[in-house]
Every structure is written in structure tokens, then in C-alpha cells.
Design a protein around this motif. Structure first.
Motif, short mmCIF file in Angstrom:
data_model
loop_
_atom_site.label_atom_id
_atom_site.label_comp_id
_atom_site.label_asym_id
_atom_site.label_seq_id
_atom_site.Cartn_x
_atom_site.Cartn_y
_atom_site.Cartn_z
N ASP A 37 0.83 -1.22 0.00
CA ASP A 37 0.00 0.00 0.00
C ASP A 37 0.86 1.26 0.00
O ASP A 37 0.54 2.24 -0.66
CB ASP A 37 -0.90 0.02 1.25
CG ASP A 37 -1.97 -1.06 1.17
OD1 ASP A 37 -2.21 -1.61 0.06
OD2 ASP A 37 -2.55 -1.38 2.23
N GLY A 38 1.98 1.22 0.75
CA GLY A 38 2.84 2.40 0.85
C GLY A 38 3.48 2.74 -0.50
O GLY A 38 3.66 3.91 -0.83
N TYR A 39 3.83 1.70 -1.24
CA TYR A 39 4.42 1.91 -2.58
C TYR A 39 3.40 2.60 -3.49
O TYR A 39 3.72 3.60 -4.14
CB TYR A 39 4.83 0.54 -3.13
CG TYR A 39 5.45 0.55 -4.52
CD1 TYR A 39 6.79 0.84 -4.70
CD2 TYR A 39 4.68 0.22 -5.64
CE1 TYR A 39 7.37 0.81 -5.97
CE2 TYR A 39 5.25 0.18 -6.91
CZ TYR A 39 6.60 0.48 -7.07
OH TYR A 39 7.17 0.45 -8.33
N THR A 42 2.84 6.21 -2.30
CA THR A 42 3.99 7.08 -2.61
C THR A 42 4.00 7.46 -4.09
O THR A 42 4.24 8.61 -4.46
CB THR A 42 5.31 6.37 -2.24
OG1 THR A 42 5.31 6.15 -0.83
CG2 THR A 42 6.53 7.17 -2.61
N ASN A 216 10.78 11.33 2.57
CA ASN A 216 10.36 10.24 1.67
C ASN A 216 11.50 9.53 0.96
O ASN A 216 11.31 8.44 0.40
CB ASN A 216 9.41 10.81 0.59
CG ASN A 216 8.16 11.42 1.20
OD1 ASN A 216 7.40 10.74 1.87
ND2 ASN A 216 7.98 12.72 1.00
N ARG A 219 12.75 5.59 1.70
CA ARG A 219 11.83 4.54 1.28
C ARG A 219 11.69 4.52 -0.24
O ARG A 219 11.70 3.48 -0.88
CB ARG A 219 10.47 4.73 1.95
CG ARG A 219 9.90 3.39 2.38
CD ARG A 219 8.94 3.52 3.50
NE ARG A 219 7.77 4.29 3.09
CZ ARG A 219 6.52 3.88 3.33
NH1 ARG A 219 6.30 2.74 3.93
NH2 ARG A 219 5.51 4.63 2.99
#
Ligand code: FAQ
Length: 325
Positions: A37-39, A42, A216, A219
Motif C-alpha cells: 500500500d505504501g508503494y 507514494t 520520503n 523509502r
């Protein structure tokens, strides 16, 4: 008696292994692949900010289309500004492959809930600004975006290939315009130097905050969305631009700028990070005007969107009738 042992770790997401292996092999993640989800979040954040920047970025130079000093300059500028619109469209399409909705992204922009590049909040009082935007801003965009052609998300990386080709033309037209002005009158040379003085530091800020203040970067780099850190790209831009400034005959407004033989790079001064923070927050010289115009263009375009939607519905109904016959 039953005993409860330590809580078991949840089983790894089945797609995670494939995702990790794809990133490790330097291959591309595609829209239908599983992704963390974070990918996804982002990418939507970065691609949307990038798309908004291209569209808002049409305004500072667009102001000069009616005032360009010759038919040739007008045609070149018109083509460049139209290219920026195209870049915005490729990027919104790339964001849509991640499940984002373009209308929603536009709403977020005009309500100030999503960012766009700080650089487009500075004014363009003279025609030399058009040349300096091409040279510095498109030059910075090239430094930042060529590595994005190898970004791990397929649709973003592929969009960047074409965008970068067009940015090269943009940079060259800007530099050529400035060369012409530098061969002109003393007043024209002063105009170029003045534009260089105003745009240099904001252009360095385009690369984002310094690495130790960039939440950011780590990551994004581990996911290979970003390939280089903000400071690394900023250094590349300075190294690339200094000899170009010398060839043009202008001075870059930084007393600390000098070649460092040992490092094989230029040393340079520190941008005003408070200014960057203020401009990002909405307090730059032109933020209000840029968003006001973007909102007006969106509202004025409502009838076009309605007509296109009605046309698509009519077409779909016709296709259905055809299939049923
Ligand atoms: N302006 O942790 P980081 C162009 C935000 S296109 C505004 O370092 P990240 C073509 C950042 O979003 C120019 N906001 O973030 C053209 C983050 O916000 P959030 C646009 C900025 O993403 C030429 C927070 O600060 N290019 O010029 C800026 O890892 C001529 C913390 O920063 C792109 O968008 C800034 N300068 O690195 C068009 C390229 N810097 O959401 C017309 C793609 C940072 O966490 C005419 N984007 N922020 O609150 C990128 O490469 C990256 O997103 C960076 C920022 C490098 C911009």
C-alpha cells in the motif's frame, strides 16, 4: 489447560515475495502486480505532484505567448507550453493505472491538498525569464527525470522516456534564446543576468529539501522509485550548469561557487530552505494567482467534460444496440 504462546507473525502477503524479487532484479512493477500500500500511495503522491507541476508550469511561460517578440519565438513557445500539457496528461494517466481518479486529483490540487513544484510560484516579468526557465527549470527537470526513466513502476518510467526527450528540446530552446539575447544589446544582456539572478536559487530548490530533511527519500530509493537523492541530483545540476553559464557569459549568483579539485565537483552555497518551506506551504510570490487561474480554467472547462461524457455515453449505447442487433 491451554497456554497462549507469543503472537504469531502474520503470514507474508503472497505478492510480497514477487514484489521484492522484481525490485531486487531491477525489473518493473506493472499495474496488475501486487504492491505494498505504501508503494502505491507514494507513487500516487509523487506522480500527482509531478502532473500538477506540468499543468501549473504552463502558466509562467504561457503569459508570454501573446507577447513573444517574433513569430518564430511564438511558435516555439506555443509548442513548448503544449508539450507541458501533454506531460501532465501522460502523468495523470500513469496515476490512473494505480487506481487514482483524475478528477479527484484535480480537486485536491485546487483545494490545496496536493502539492506542485515550488518553482512555478515565481513571476516572469521579462522575456529573458522564458529563456532562463528553459535553461534552468527544464535543465533541472532533465537531471531529475532521466533517472526516473528507470523508476521501478512501469507506466511512470515509460512516460518519462518521452517527457525527457521533449524536455531536452525545451532546455535547448531556452539556452538558444538566451544566446541570442546575449549577442544583442547591453539592455538585453542585463535582462538575462537579472533573470539568472532571480531563478538560480529557486531552481536549486526544485530538487527538494536536503537529504537529511527529506522524509520520503529513503523509502522511495529502497523501492527504486527514486534512483538518486535530492542532494545528489542538485550537485549534478550545478556541475552541468556552471560551464554553460560561462559559455553564455553570465554569472551565477553564488559567491561560494567554485570547482573543488579534490572532489571533482563544484562547491556551492546553501539555498534558503525557509523560503522553500514557505513557498511549498502556499506563501510564495505567485501561489494564490496560480491556483486561482487553475481553478478558473477547471470551471470554464466543465462544459467540455460534460460534452465528452455525453458523447461517450451515446457512443456506448450505440455500440450496445449494434451488438444486440
Ligand atoms: N516543490 O521527502 P521529499 C518540470 C515536497 S516538472 C514542492 O524530498 P520526495 C517540467 C514533497 O512532495 C517539476 N514540494 O519528497 C516543467 C514532500 O511532500 P509530502 C516537478 C516539494 O517526493 C518545466 C515534501 O516536500 N518535478 O519542471 C518540493 O521524495 C518547465 C518532502 O520532500 C517532479 O515532480 C518542491 N520543489 O522528493 C514544466 C519530479 N520538493 O507529500 C513546465 C518528480 C519536495 O511528503 C515548465 N518528483 N517537496 O508532504 C520527484 O522527483 C520528487 O517528488 C521530488 C521530492 C524530488 C520533487
Amino acid at each position: 489447560m491451554t497456554t497462549t504462546g507469543p503472537a504469531e507473525a502474520p503470514p507474508p502477503e503472497p505478492g510480497q515475495k514477487h514484489f521484492d524479487a522484481t525490485i531486487a532484479r531491477d525489473q518493473r512493477i506493472e499495474p496488475r502486480d501486487w504492491m505494498p500500500d505504501g508503494y502505491r500511495a507514494t507513487l500516487i503522491r509523487q506522480i500527482a505532484q509531478h502532473a500538477h507541476s506540468e499543468i501549473i508550469g504552463m502558466q509562467p511561460e504561457g503569459e508570454w505567448i501573446t507577447r513573444a517578440p517574433s513569430l518564430r519565438r511564438k511558435a516555439v513557445l506555443l509548442a513548448k507550453v503544449q508539450d507541458e500539457a501533454g506531460h501532465g496528461l501522460y502523468l495523470y494517466s500513469a496515476a490512473e493505472t494505480l487506481g487514482a481518479d483524475r478528477a479527484d486529483l484535480t480537486e485536491r490540487l485546487i483545494e490545496g491538498r496536493q502539492k506542485y513544484s515550488s518553482i512555478f510560484n515565481y513571476p516572469t516579468p521579462t522575456f529573458a525569464d522564458v529563456g532562463v526557465i528553459g535553461w534552468f527549470v527544464d535543465g533541472a527537470a532533465i537531471c531529475n527525470q532521466v533517472p526516473l526513466c528507470r523508476s521501478s513502476y512501469g507506466p511512470y518510467a515509460r512516460a518519462m522516456v518521452r517527457v525527457c526527450k521533449e524536455e531536452s528540446f525545451h532546455q535547448r530552446q531556452g539556452y538558444e534564446l538566451l544566446m541570442t539575447m546575449m549577442r544583442g544589446t547591453e539592455a538585453q544582456r542585463r535582462m538575462v543576468q537579472d533573470a539568472v539572478d532571480r531563478w538560480w536559487w529557486p531552481s536549486l530548490m526544485m530538487f527538494g529539501p536536503p537529504d537529511d530533511a527529506s522524509p520520503n527519500s529513503a523509502r522511495s530509493m529502497s523501492w527504486k522509485i527514486k534512483r538518486h537523492s535530492n542532494d545528489e541530483l542538485r550537485r549534478r545540476f550545478v556541475d552541468m550548469t556552471v560551464p554553460q553559464a560561462a559559455a553564455l557569459g553570465v554569472t551565477l549568483p553564488d559567491p561560494e561557487l567554485r570547482w573543488n579539485e579534490e572532489r571533482g565537483h563544484h562547491d556551492f552555497g546553501t539555498p534558503d530552505w525557509d523560503e522553500l518551506a514557505r513557498v511549498i506551504k502556499g506563501d510564495g510570490p505567485c501561489n494564490t494567482e496560480r491556483i486561482r487561474r487553475r481553478r478558473a480554467a477547471h470551471e470554464e472547462g466543465a462544459w467540455v467534460r460534460e460534452a465528452a461524457t455525453a458523447h461517450a455515453a451515446k457512443q456506448a449505447a450505440r455500440d450496445q444496440e449494434g451488438a444486440a442487433a
